[in-house]
Design an enzyme around this catalytic site. Structure first.
Site, short mmCIF file in Angstrom:
data_model
loop_
_atom_site.label_atom_id
_atom_site.label_comp_id
_atom_site.label_asym_id
_atom_site.label_seq_id
_atom_site.Cartn_x
_atom_site.Cartn_y
_atom_site.Cartn_z
N SER A 199 0.87 -1.18 0.00
CA SER A 199 0.00 0.00 0.00
C SER A 199 0.90 1.23 0.00
CB SER A 199 -0.91 0.01 1.23
OG SER A 199 -1.79 -1.08 1.20
N LYS A 203 -7.23 1.64 -2.57
CA LYS A 203 -6.77 1.18 -1.27
C LYS A 203 -6.73 2.33 -0.27
CE LYS A 203 -5.19 -1.30 2.06
NZ LYS A 203 -3.92 -2.03 2.07
N LYS A 256 0.54 5.66 8.14
CA LYS A 256 1.20 5.96 6.86
C LYS A 256 0.19 6.08 5.74
CE LYS A 256 2.38 2.62 4.49
NZ LYS A 256 1.76 1.78 3.41
#
Length: 292
Positions: free
Chosen positions: A94, A169, A237
Site C-alpha cells: 500500500s 486502497k 502511513k
C-alpha cells in the site's frame, strides 16, 4: 509458475505460503527466523531482490512503504536490473498512487509489465486466501495476474489503469480507520456507562451498526488483544497518503485528519506496533481506565 516474492511480514508470509501450497515455485527474499517455515514448505531462499527476480515470470512485492518499494525495484541488486524480458511486477504493498505510476513507467521501460494490486482483509484474510484485491494496470497485465490473485484473494477487482488500485486502497483505509474509531468510541462509551461492551457488541451485530470491523476488531477490543494484525504505524502511513493526495486536490478530509491524529496519539503512547484496533486502548487511557 516461477514467482519472486519480496516482503515476508505479517501479510506477506501467509500469502507466500498460499502460493507455495498452490504448487508454484516461489523465490523468497527477506527470509527471517520467523519465516524459515516457508523454505521448509518448499520455497527457495533468495539472497537479494535481484536473485528473487532473475528466474521469475512474476515478481510480487508486499512491503511497508513507498521508499521500500522504490529501493527493492531500483536500488542496488534490485528487481529492475534482473527482470526477465516480459516479466510482470505485481506490487501488493500500500503505497503512493503517484509514485506507483512513476515506478510502472520505469519497469515498462525496462521491458516488464506492472500491476498495482494492494489488498484489504488483514492477516486473517492473508492466511485464508480471502483477501480483497484492488488492481490497477492494463487489461492484459490484470488477466495475466488473475490466476495468482485468485490464490490470494476472494474478491478481485480491476479498478482501472496503473495507480487506480492504490487510490482505491487509500479510500479503503480511510473508511476502515474511521470505522475502527467509531467502534472504539462506541464500546468505550458503553463501558464508561456501566454496560458490558461484549454484550453491546453482540447486540449491535444484529442491527444496522453491524460490520466486519465490529465483528473482528470489536472482539479484539473486548478481549484487549491488540497483536497485529495491521500495525497502527502502517495505517497512519496510509492516512498520510490520503491527506497528502487530498491537499494536492484541495479536498477537505476532516475526519481522516482526526483519525490520523488519533493514530499519532497511539504511537506517542507506544502502540505503533500494535494492531489498529488498539485505538480502543488510546480512548481507555484518555478516560483514565487503561486497558489491561
Amino acid at each position: 509458475m516461477q514467482i519472486g516474492f519480496i516482503g515476508l511480514g505479517v501479510m506477506g508470509a501467509p500469502m507466500a505460503a498460499n502460493l507455495i501450497a498452490a504448487g508454484h515455485t516461489v523465490h523468497l527474499h527477506r527470509v527471517k527466523e520467523s519465516t524459515e517455515h516457508l523454505v521448509e514448505a518448499g520455497g527457495h531462499r533468495a539472497g537479494s531482490a535481484a536473485d528473487a527476480a532473475k528466474e521469475a515470470d512474476v515478481v510480487i512485492l508486499m512491503l511497508p512503504d513507498t521508499p521500500d518499494v522504490e529501493e527493492v525495484l531500483f536500488g542496488t541488486d534490485g528487481v529492475a536490473g534482473a527482470l526477465r524480458p516480459g516479466a510482470l511486477v505485481i506490487d501488493m504493498s500500500s503505497i503512493s498512487p503517484v509514485a506507483t505510476r512513476s515506478f510502472a513507467e520505469r519497469i515498462t521501460g525496462a521491458g516488464g509489465g506492472y500491476l498495482d494490486a494492494p489488498v484489504s482483509g488483514g492477516d486473517v484474510g492473508a492466511r485464508a486466501g480471502t483477501l480483497t484485491i484492488l488492481a490497477g494496470g492494463t487489461t492484459a497485465a490484470f488477466e495475466r495476474a488473475t490466476p495468482l490473485l485468485e490464490v490470494l484473494g476472494a474478491t478481485i477487482t480491476h479498478v482501472g489503469d496503473v495507480g487506480a488500485g492504490q487510490t482505491a486502497k487509500v479510500a479503503n483505509q480511510i473508511i476502515v480507520a474511521l470505522t475502527i474509531q467509531a467502534v472504539a468510541e462506541g464500546l468505550t462509551f458503553a463501558g464508561a456507562a456501566g454496560v458490558d461492551p461484549a454484550v453491546v457488541r453482540e447486540a449491535l451485530m444484529g442491527g444496522f451498526a453491524s460490520s466486519r470491523i465490529l465483528e473482528v476488531h470489536g472482539q479484539r477490543m473486548v478481549d484487549h488483544n491488540y497483536d497485529p494484525g495491521f500495525r497502527i504505524r502502517l495505517h497512519r502511513k496510509d492516512l498520510g497518503l490520503a491527506l497528502g493526495s487530498a491537499r494536492a486536490m484541495d479536498l477537505p478530509l476532516p475526519h481522516t485528519a482526526s483519525a490520523h491524529e488519533f493514530m499519532n496519539a497511539a504511537i506517542a503512547q507506544g502502540l505503533g506496533e500494535a494492531d489498529h484496533s488498539a485505538l480502543h486502548r488510546v480512548l481507555g487511557n484518555a478516560a483514565g481506565r487503561a486497558a489491561k
